[in-house]
Design an enzyme around this catalytic site. Structure first.
Site, short mmCIF file in Angstrom:
data_model
loop_
_atom_site.label_atom_id
_atom_site.label_comp_id
_atom_site.label_asym_id
_atom_site.label_seq_id
_atom_site.Cartn_x
_atom_site.Cartn_y
_atom_site.Cartn_z
N ARG A 162 0.82 -1.22 0.00
CA ARG A 162 0.00 0.00 0.00
C ARG A 162 0.85 1.27 0.00
NH1 ARG A 162 -2.95 -3.82 -0.52
NH2 ARG A 162 -4.77 -4.34 0.76
N SER A 233 -10.98 0.10 3.61
CA SER A 233 -10.23 -0.07 4.86
C SER A 233 -9.72 1.29 5.33
CB SER A 233 -9.02 -0.98 4.64
OG SER A 233 -9.43 -2.19 4.07
N GLU A 328 -4.91 4.34 6.36
CA GLU A 328 -4.69 4.12 4.93
C GLU A 328 -5.39 5.23 4.14
OE1 GLU A 328 -5.06 0.07 3.24
OE2 GLU A 328 -6.38 0.99 1.77
#
Ligand code: FAD
Ligand code: NAP
Length: 336
Positions: A162, A233, A328
């Site tokens: 990520r 998320s 995130e």
């Protein structure tokens, strides 16, 4: 280049929080980018795709550039791979559908991820054991500081979990315009993740079949942003040392974790569930009832309420497990 002052970004973010932006530029072609650079004169600018990884404030005191450049093509093909070129403003899931309809393998596990193609390299999107970096050939961007168009190799993009250079050195300076992908017609199913394992022995697997199954699983579990505001998320899965993992495992034998070289990746959703936040509602915001990693906006709320809930979750998880949950989703303040 279209320009709008005091633009309402409620429909430009999947949380659907109201946000009043000072100025919104719509970038429809490469030619708009030097014009944008001239307008900005080095002032900060937020680059926006589908707004599915943003928590926007009520008032955004800087410029926003919405990237809407379209186009996709098969550049060349040999017996081992197909090279595709796709523009940043294309919708990611529609692009996946297009590739699987042509029998191409590589991104079928990434079906139904919301957002644009241009944002996909920024966080190196990933799902069900596949990351975008597995298939990237190059990423092209326009440098807002120097006015150049530049192509980076996957190595230069510094992809990891990520993460990429577009979140660090090139943050808010690189407008991604196009991405080159290497896909293949040779069957290459990636079915290691739990819900996909049952298809491991199926005959005649196709990328379209897997993409459809992934979409089905996601729809059964994740809230549709068109119905319930969310940005997927909210936190990353934390990576911790083996020593730290053993301490947690002793206190919580049911901890969900996956080995990562000599470290462990903890399922952040499990941590949040364990401290009793799953399904919790606080006014207009809350934690999704089926996936605790997804924070939701029921409507009529403000993004600061969601930010406060996120902070409370972080503090509780930290004091219980000694683990810091890193966000995130990109949150404010952004500019300056
Ligand atoms: P935005 O939210 O608009 O922007 C995200 C970041 O990218 C920002 O920093 C922005 O400045 C930057 N950016 C956007 N476009 C450009 C561009 N052209 N050039 C340079 N920078 C740019 N993510 C996963 O990785 N895996 C998943 O499985 C997944 N599932 C999700 C499920 C749901 C229901 C939701 C709502 C989100 C999910 N996400 C997932 C997160 C999100 O979809 C991805 O991060 C997606 O790539 C964001 O695309 P976007 O166009 O909406 O980006
Ligand atoms: P899940 O299957 O409930 O699994 C929980 C977590 O465990 C996932 O985050 C995943 O990590 C990890 N995991 C599961 N099986 C694994 C394996 N075999 N090896 C290594 N790690 C494993 O997760 P979910 O919420 O339904 O999501 C399914 C997939 O979609 C995941 O890959 C997830 O990342 C992705 N997704 C991402 C977002 C987002 O916004 N980023 C939103 C929804 C779904 P990883 O996350 O590292 O894969």
């Amino acid at each position: 280049m279209k320009t709008e002052s005091n633009a309402d970004l409620t429909h430009f973010n999947t949380f659907a929080f109201p946000c009043d932006a000072k100025v919104l530029y719509s970038i429809d072609s490469d030619e708009d980018l030097p014009l944008l650079r001239q307008e900005l004169r080095n002032a900060p600018c937020l680059i926006l795709g589908g707004g599915s990884n943003f928590l926007l404030p009520e008032k955004l005191d800087c410029a926003v550039a919405h990237i809407n450049i379209k186009g996709k093509k098969l550049v060349n093909e040999n017996d081992r791979r197909c090279l595709l070129e796709v523009a940043a403003g294309e919708n990611w899931h529609e692009f996946v559908q297009w590739t699987v309809s042509q029998g191409l393998w590589g991104i079928e596990n990434l079906a139904l991820i919301p957002g644009s193609v241009g944002a996909a390299p920024v966080q190196n999107i990933g799902a069900y054991g596949v990351e975008l970096s597995n298939v990237i050939d190059w990423v092209e961007f326009y440098h807002l500081k120097t006015g150049e168009f530049i192509r980076l190799t996957p190595g230069e993009c510094q992809f990891s979990y990520r993460q990429s250079i577009f979140k660090t050195e090139l943050k808010d300076a690189a407008v991604i315009t196009r991405v080159g992908l290497r896909l293949t017609r040779t069957p290459n199913p990636q079915l290691d993740y739990g819900p996909l394992q049952s298809f491991q022995h199926s005959d005649n697997l196709t990328p379209a079949f897997i993409a459809a199954k992934v979409a089905e699983i996601r729809q059964s579990k994740l809230p549709d942003p068109g119905v319930l505001g969310n940005a997927g998320s909210f936190f990353k899965n934390p990576i911790i040392s083996d020593e730290h993992y053993r301490v947690i495992k002793q206190a919580f034998p049911d901890v969900i974790a996956y080995p990562q070289q000599k470290q462990w990746k903890l399922a952040a959703g499990w941590l949040i569930e364990k401290v009793n936040f799953k399904g919790l509602r606080k006014g207009a915001v809350g934690v999704h009832q089926h996936q605790a990693l997804v924070l939701v906006h029921f409507g009529g709320g403000k993004s600061e309420q969601l930010l406060a809930l996120a902070k409370e979750i972080q503090q509780t998880v930290q004091s219980t497990f000694g683990v810091l949950l890193e966000k995130e989703v990109r949150t404010y303040p952004f500019c300056g």
